[in-house]
Design a protein around this motif. Structure first.
Motif, PDB file in Angstrom:
ATOM      1  N   ILE A  31       0.860  -1.173   0.000  1.00 51.39           N
ATOM      2  CA  ILE A  31       0.000   0.000   0.000  1.00 51.39           C
ATOM      3  C   ILE A  31       0.898   1.225   0.000  1.00 51.39           C
ATOM      4  O   ILE A  31       1.652   1.453   0.949  1.00 51.39           O
ATOM      5  N   ILE A  32       0.855   1.957  -1.104  1.00 52.14           N
ATOM      6  CA  ILE A  32       1.704   3.134  -1.222  1.00 52.14           C
ATOM      7  C   ILE A  32       0.839   4.383  -1.203  1.00 52.14           C
ATOM      8  O   ILE A  32      -0.366   4.327  -1.458  1.00 52.14           O
ATOM      9  N   CYS A  90       2.668  -4.081   8.182  1.00 47.02           N
ATOM     10  CA  CYS A  90       3.957  -3.419   8.415  1.00 47.02           C
ATOM     11  C   CYS A  90       3.851  -1.942   8.058  1.00 47.02           C
ATOM     12  O   CYS A  90       3.697  -1.587   6.890  1.00 47.02           O
ATOM     13  N   ASP A  91       3.930  -1.073   9.062  1.00 48.47           N
ATOM     14  CA  ASP A  91       3.784   0.359   8.830  1.00 48.47           C
ATOM     15  C   ASP A  91       5.155   1.011   8.697  1.00 48.47           C
ATOM     16  O   ASP A  91       5.842   1.219   9.690  1.00 48.47           O
ATOM     17  N   GLU A  92       5.522   1.319   7.473  1.00 44.67           N
ATOM     18  CA  GLU A  92       6.777   2.032   7.168  1.00 44.67           C
ATOM     19  C   GLU A  92       7.995   1.372   7.811  1.00 44.67           C
ATOM     20  O   GLU A  92       8.754   2.045   8.510  1.00 44.67           O
ATOM     21  N   ILE A  93       8.193   0.100   7.535  1.00 47.89           N
ATOM     22  CA  ILE A  93       9.321  -0.582   8.180  1.00 47.89           C
ATOM     23  C   ILE A  93      10.678  -0.099   7.665  1.00 47.89           C
ATOM     24  O   ILE A  93      11.688  -0.338   8.301  1.00 47.89           O
ATOM     25  N   SER A  94      10.697   0.575   6.543  1.00 51.10           N
ATOM     26  CA  SER A  94      12.005   1.007   6.027  1.00 51.10           C
ATOM     27  C   SER A  94      12.339   2.455   6.378  1.00 51.10           C
ATOM     28  O   SER A  94      13.422   2.949   6.063  1.00 51.10           O
ATOM     29  N   LEU A 101       2.476  -4.248   3.246  1.00 50.66           N
ATOM     30  CA  LEU A 101       3.577  -3.296   3.390  1.00 50.66           C
ATOM     31  C   LEU A 101       3.055  -1.901   3.117  1.00 50.66           C
ATOM     32  O   LEU A 101       2.662  -1.587   1.992  1.00 50.66           O
ATOM     33  N   VAL A 102       3.040  -1.087   4.142  1.00 53.58           N
ATOM     34  CA  VAL A 102       2.656   0.305   3.960  1.00 53.58           C
ATOM     35  C   VAL A 102       3.931   1.129   3.891  1.00 53.58           C
ATOM     36  O   VAL A 102       4.745   1.080   4.812  1.00 53.58           O
ATOM     37  N   TYR A 124      -1.876  -1.310  -3.919  1.00 59.08           N
ATOM     38  CA  TYR A 124      -2.918  -0.285  -3.951  1.00 59.08           C
ATOM     39  C   TYR A 124      -2.217   1.034  -3.717  1.00 59.08           C
ATOM     40  O   TYR A 124      -1.388   1.148  -2.804  1.00 59.08           O
ATOM     41  N   CYS A 125      -2.560   2.026  -4.534  1.00 62.02           N
ATOM     42  CA  CYS A 125      -2.026   3.362  -4.329  1.00 62.02           C
ATOM     43  C   CYS A 125      -3.137   4.226  -3.737  1.00 62.02           C
ATOM     44  O   CYS A 125      -4.243   4.284  -4.275  1.00 62.02           O
ATOM     45  N   LEU A 126      -2.846   4.867  -2.611  1.00 59.92           N
ATOM     46  CA  LEU A 126      -3.820   5.764  -1.986  1.00 59.92           C
ATOM     47  C   LEU A 126      -3.473   7.205  -2.306  1.00 59.92           C
ATOM     48  O   LEU A 126      -2.301   7.600  -2.295  1.00 59.92           O
TER      49      LEU A 126
END
Ligand code: ATP
Length: 235
Positions: free
Chosen positions: A37-38, A160-164, A191-192, A207-209
């Motif tokens: 999810i981007i 996963c919320d912004e793991i990077s 993956l968010v 999915y792009c938000l």
């Protein structure tokens, strides 16, 4: 397919007072699937995750997990069912040891989840530091502890919320390299990320938000980068 996805969010809207942060969003995630999810800052990614685990005051729409509507369940029950969040900013207890932090995820009545030994196999670096305070670890190692803690909670879906966020590129690569093994145990991974490249490369679907709505979705290979960037920024 005819089989319902493990997790589905149908027509979700999230409100903060009068402000609608998420607008009629529909997504699904299957067991053993990585979904990305981007979206830019403020697009509604965190609000979507919070709604799934029952942490928003007001939302409309339906959240289905394993054939059951979970909208009205308590967060603790949702986690027990197997939707586990790796929170943004890792949220470790800095003065507890690495192992103590990991064991906070440990769950009784487990299905077929990771054991502590298996988490250490996944993150050998973390094993070597298991008696140290969490605060002594680098950002990347702390993120591994946060991920390990979530795995010990026996997830069926890992959010996963912004793991990077804030990690060096090589550290991000190390982290992302572990995801397929987790997926292959049948865990669905969401993956968010604000960082498009990594999560799209890892995901089967995305999915792009944009401003709370799904502006584009599909498999990453269907679109060139320019198209995805356009729907990401809405320009
Ligand atoms: P980020 O990448 O910054 O985390 P995001 O895509 O996760 O962004 P959200 O945090 O879900 O986006 O925020 C979506 C919108 O909702 C933003 O306009 C934000 O200001 C607003 N918002 C988020 N949380 C709250 C809150 N508790 N009260 C009021 N407005 C909020």
């Amino acid at each position: 397919s005819a089989v319902a996805p493990l997790l589905s969010v149908e027509g979700l809207s999230v409100y903060y007072d009068q402000f609608r942060a998420v607008h009629d969003v529909t997504i699904s995630v299957d067991a053993g699937e990585i979904v990305s999810i981007i979206g830019a800052n403020g697009a509604g990614k965190s609000s979507l995750l919070k709604a799934i685990i029952g942490q928003v005051d007001r939302c409309d729409g339906k959240i289905m997990f394993g054939g059951t509507k979970i909208n009205d369940k308590a967060t603790s029950a949702i986690i027990r069912d197997g939707i586990v969040l790796v929170p943004e900013g890792r949220r470790l207890f800095p003065s507890l040891t690495v192992e103590e932090n990991l064991l906070l995820g440990w769950k009784v009545g487990r299905r077929n989840g990771y054991t502590l030994d298996e988490v250490y196999e996944l993150f050998p670096l973390v094993k070597g530091k298991r008696r140290q305070q969490a605060r002594q670890l680098s950002g990347g190692q702390q993120q591994m502890v946060a991920l390990g803690r979530a795995l010990l909670a026996d997830p069926r879906i890992l959010l996963c919320d912004e793991i990077s966020l804030g990690l060096a590129p090589t550290v991000i690569s190390d982290l992302y390299a572990l995801l397929p093994a987790i997926r292959d145990r049948g865990i669905g991974i969401v993956l968010v990320e604000q960082d498009i490249s990594r999560s799209l490369a890892a995901a089967a679907r995305f999915y792009c938000l944009l401003e709370g709505r799904v502006s584009l979705s599909g498999s990453p290979g269907e679109f060139d980068r320019e198209t995805i960037t356009r729907y990401y920024f809405g320009s």
